[in-house]
Design an enzyme around this catalytic site. Structure first.
Site, mmCIF file in Angstrom:
data_model
loop_
_atom_site.group_PDB
_atom_site.id
_atom_site.type_symbol
_atom_site.label_atom_id
_atom_site.label_comp_id
_atom_site.label_asym_id
_atom_site.label_seq_id
_atom_site.Cartn_x
_atom_site.Cartn_y
_atom_site.Cartn_z
ATOM 1 N N ILE A 10 0.590 -1.424 0.007
ATOM 2 C CA ILE A 10 0.024 -0.167 -0.186
ATOM 3 C C ILE A 10 0.980 1.212 0.119
ATOM 4 O O ILE A 10 0.391 2.062 -0.856
ATOM 5 C CB ILE A 10 -1.029 0.288 0.977
ATOM 6 C CG1 ILE A 10 -2.613 0.379 0.571
ATOM 7 C CG2 ILE A 10 -0.520 0.466 2.584
ATOM 8 C CD1 ILE A 10 -3.431 0.818 2.065
ATOM 9 N N ASN A 23 -3.674 1.755 15.861
ATOM 10 C CA ASN A 23 -3.467 1.655 16.842
ATOM 11 C C ASN A 23 -4.267 2.663 17.437
ATOM 12 O O ASN A 23 -4.182 4.144 16.766
ATOM 13 C CB ASN A 23 -3.181 1.177 17.810
ATOM 14 C CG ASN A 23 -1.090 1.538 17.370
ATOM 15 O OD1 ASN A 23 -1.702 3.113 18.495
ATOM 16 N ND2 ASN A 23 -0.099 0.910 17.743
ATOM 17 N N GLY A 31 3.373 -3.974 11.795
ATOM 18 C CA GLY A 31 2.209 -4.520 10.053
ATOM 19 C C GLY A 31 2.386 -3.189 9.254
ATOM 20 O O GLY A 31 3.163 -3.290 9.005
ATOM 21 N N VAL A 32 0.703 -2.865 8.752
ATOM 22 C CA VAL A 32 0.858 -1.740 7.927
ATOM 23 C C VAL A 32 1.256 -0.732 8.450
ATOM 24 O O VAL A 32 1.698 0.583 7.462
ATOM 25 C CB VAL A 32 -0.172 -2.235 6.942
ATOM 26 C CG1 VAL A 32 -1.991 -1.485 8.035
ATOM 27 C CG2 VAL A 32 -0.817 -1.472 5.675
ATOM 28 N N ASP A 33 1.128 -0.426 9.783
ATOM 29 C CA ASP A 33 0.912 0.696 9.950
ATOM 30 C C ASP A 33 2.579 1.383 10.602
ATOM 31 O O ASP A 33 3.216 2.713 9.901
ATOM 32 C CB ASP A 33 0.411 0.268 11.492
ATOM 33 C CG ASP A 33 0.588 1.761 12.476
ATOM 34 O OD1 ASP A 33 0.428 3.147 11.959
ATOM 35 O OD2 ASP A 33 0.073 1.599 13.769
ATOM 36 N N TYR A 120 -4.577 -7.693 15.018
ATOM 37 C CA TYR A 120 -5.715 -8.087 15.628
ATOM 38 C C TYR A 120 -6.784 -9.359 15.296
ATOM 39 O O TYR A 120 -7.501 -9.736 15.892
ATOM 40 C CB TYR A 120 -6.579 -6.598 14.939
ATOM 41 C CG TYR A 120 -5.976 -5.415 16.085
ATOM 42 C CD1 TYR A 120 -4.961 -5.391 16.624
ATOM 43 C CD2 TYR A 120 -6.578 -4.317 15.387
ATOM 44 C CE1 TYR A 120 -4.385 -4.166 17.703
ATOM 45 C CE2 TYR A 120 -6.355 -2.915 16.396
ATOM 46 C CZ TYR A 120 -5.172 -2.566 17.147
ATOM 47 O OH TYR A 120 -4.461 -2.020 17.464
HETATM 48 P P1 ADP Z 1 -4.070 -5.131 12.613
HETATM 49 O O1 ADP Z 1 -3.156 -4.100 13.450
HETATM 50 O O2 ADP Z 1 -5.782 -3.402 12.139
HETATM 51 O O3 ADP Z 1 -4.526 -6.054 12.472
HETATM 52 P P2 ADP Z 1 -2.115 -4.981 10.528
HETATM 53 O O4 ADP Z 1 -1.473 -4.088 10.075
HETATM 54 O O5 ADP Z 1 -1.389 -6.203 11.461
HETATM 55 O O6 ADP Z 1 -3.659 -4.225 10.988
HETATM 56 O O7 ADP Z 1 -2.626 -6.131 9.413
HETATM 57 C C1 ADP Z 1 -3.749 -5.975 8.210
HETATM 58 C C2 ADP Z 1 -3.555 -5.882 6.800
HETATM 59 O O8 ADP Z 1 -2.728 -5.253 6.024
HETATM 60 C C3 ADP Z 1 -2.826 -7.652 6.758
HETATM 61 O O9 ADP Z 1 -3.674 -8.291 5.623
HETATM 62 C C4 ADP Z 1 -1.218 -7.648 6.685
HETATM 63 O O10 ADP Z 1 -0.943 -8.151 5.962
HETATM 64 C C5 ADP Z 1 -1.927 -5.876 5.624
HETATM 65 N N1 ADP Z 1 -0.717 -5.251 5.588
HETATM 66 C C6 ADP Z 1 0.498 -5.583 6.265
HETATM 67 N N2 ADP Z 1 1.441 -4.811 5.492
HETATM 68 C C7 ADP Z 1 1.462 -4.274 4.132
HETATM 69 C C8 ADP Z 1 1.660 -3.079 3.588
HETATM 70 N N3 ADP Z 1 2.970 -2.787 3.046
HETATM 71 N N4 ADP Z 1 0.609 -3.120 1.792
HETATM 72 C C9 ADP Z 1 -0.675 -3.546 2.128
HETATM 73 N N5 ADP Z 1 -1.074 -4.939 2.747
HETATM 74 C C10 ADP Z 1 -0.612 -4.524 4.167
#
Ligand code: ADP
Length: 361
Positions: A10, A23, A31-33, A120
């Site tokens: 993303i 969060n 993760g994505v954050d 989560y």
């Molecule tokens: P949450 O804590 O809301 O579960 P996460 O970041 O752990 O958030 O995961 C949310 C989703 O984002 C997961 O499906 C993960 O595979 C996805 N994800 C992680 N990194 C990326 C990225 N760089 N681009 C797109 N999606 C991602």
């Protein structure tokens, strides 16, 4: 296409806003954050510090800094606790609040990760269903290009039962089409017959076409030309001269589409939204009687109009296409039409899961 499911990082997507699954502190995480903060640079954290956190289900907006997007919308998804603690409503609220915030800031394109579906613990297939249904509802009322970004192959798994049924359907038809020439020949004949007799006796007669209101374009006079071209088996001597022959040209895809919309009692907007086709593409089709659509576009309209299989083949034929049992894409579409399941988002989920191109513009 207003909703696109794509597999990508993303942080690399060029659009007006990307959504962060943050969060409640908004001070960064994994993760994505973590990926978004790393790519945006420390200025993003600086701005996040000024926001005072964010409650689960709500969303807040910051700049995009070094990301290729103008804004980051931070939303906090629910932690999965078994499904009985309002998780679905909270997750739906994340998507709704983020989309509303994007609209307030005049965003034309927004990319979402699968909120809550990582650390989560929200079951991925259910998380996708919530995302697709809330985004789909929002797009019925607004024009925006929304990307739903799935990251890993595991992120995307349609319901096990549906997946297994589609695999069986493909195995039954696709494998046979590739191994048994007689079977294939029989199927082709069936397909050909279905194509040549789109209004077979088993089908209910279509309701009478209603006249379209306020449309001045000449080709929009919905007059169905049923005259079939002479069959190939007729002697050459029976053919009229070329200009008469060409004069028997059947209605075009564009004309058929508009006629079917009227027959179904739908509005144009209802139809193109349901087809997941954007307004500009629909306008082009409507104003150009000879418009040549792509096969996924024809099928998107066939699904939106809930056409039967013979009607779908007829509409495909107007644009020079057909459905083949030698193509996984075609078999998946046929599977859904045979099931009477015309949910374009569910069909796109299945196409995506089988690595096929999606329906829509
Ligand atoms: P949450 O804590 O809301 O579960 P996460 O970041 O752990 O958030 O995961 C949310 C989703 O984002 C997961 O499906 C993960 O595979 C996805 N994800 C992680 N990194 C990326 C990225 N760089 N681009 C797109 N999606 C991602």
């Amino acid at each position: 296409m207003p909703l696109q499911i794509i597999r990508q990082d993303i942080t690399k997507i060029e659009c007006d806003a990307i959504v962060n699954a943050a969060n409640e502190s908004l001070l960064g995480g994994g993760g994505v954050d973590g990926a978004i903060h790393r790519a945006a640079g420390p200025e993003l954290l600086e701005e996040c510090r000024t926001l005072g956190g964010c409650r689960t289900g709500e969303a807040k907006l910051t700049g995009g800094y070094r990301l290729p997007c103008r804004y980051v919308i931070h939303t906090v998804g629910p932690v999965w606790r078994g499904g009985g603690y309002g998780e679905r409503e909270l997750l739906a609220s994340c998507y709704r609040s983020s989309l509303e915030l994007a609209a307030e800031h005049h965003c034309e394109s927004v990319a979402f990760p699968l909120i809550s579906a990582g650390a989560y613990g929200y079951p991925k297939d259910q998380a996708i269903r919530v995302a697709v249904s809330v985004i789909g509802e929002f797009l019925m009322e607004s024009d925006m290009l929304v990307y739903l970004v799935v990251f890993g192959r595991d992120d995307f798994s349609i319901g096990k039962k549906l997946f297994t049924d589609i695999v069986c359907f493909i195995d039954d038809h696709y494998a046979a089409a590739h191994t048994d020439p007689l079977e294939e020949q029989r199927r082709r004949t069936q397909c050909y017959e279905a194509t040549m007799h789109p209004c077979g006796a088993a089908m209910p007669p279509p309701p009478a076409a209603k006249a379209r209101r306020g449309v001045a374009l000449p080709h929009l006079r919905r007059k169905k030309k049923d005259a079939a071209l002479p069959q190939a088996s007729q002697a050459d001597a029976a053919l009229p001269d070329l200009s008469d022959y060409v004069g028997q040209i059947d209605e075009s895809f564009s004309t058929m589409l508009l006629r079917k919309i009227d027959e179904r009692g739908m509005t144009d907007v209802q139809c193109y939204k349901k087809a997941n086709i954007d307004r500009k593409l629909f306008s082009k089709i409507r104003s150009d009687v000879h418009y040549k659509p792509s096969k996924p576009t024809v099928l998107a309209f066939a699904i939106a109009l809930e056409l039967s299989l013979p009607e779908t083949l007829d509409m495909l034929m107007k644009a020079g296409f057909t459905l083949s049992h030698s193509s996984k894409f075609d078999l998946i579409i046929e599977y859904f039409i045979r099931q009477g399941n015309y949910d374009i988002f569910e069909i796109n989920e299945a196409l995506f899961a089988f690595d096929q191109s999606l329906l829509g513009g």
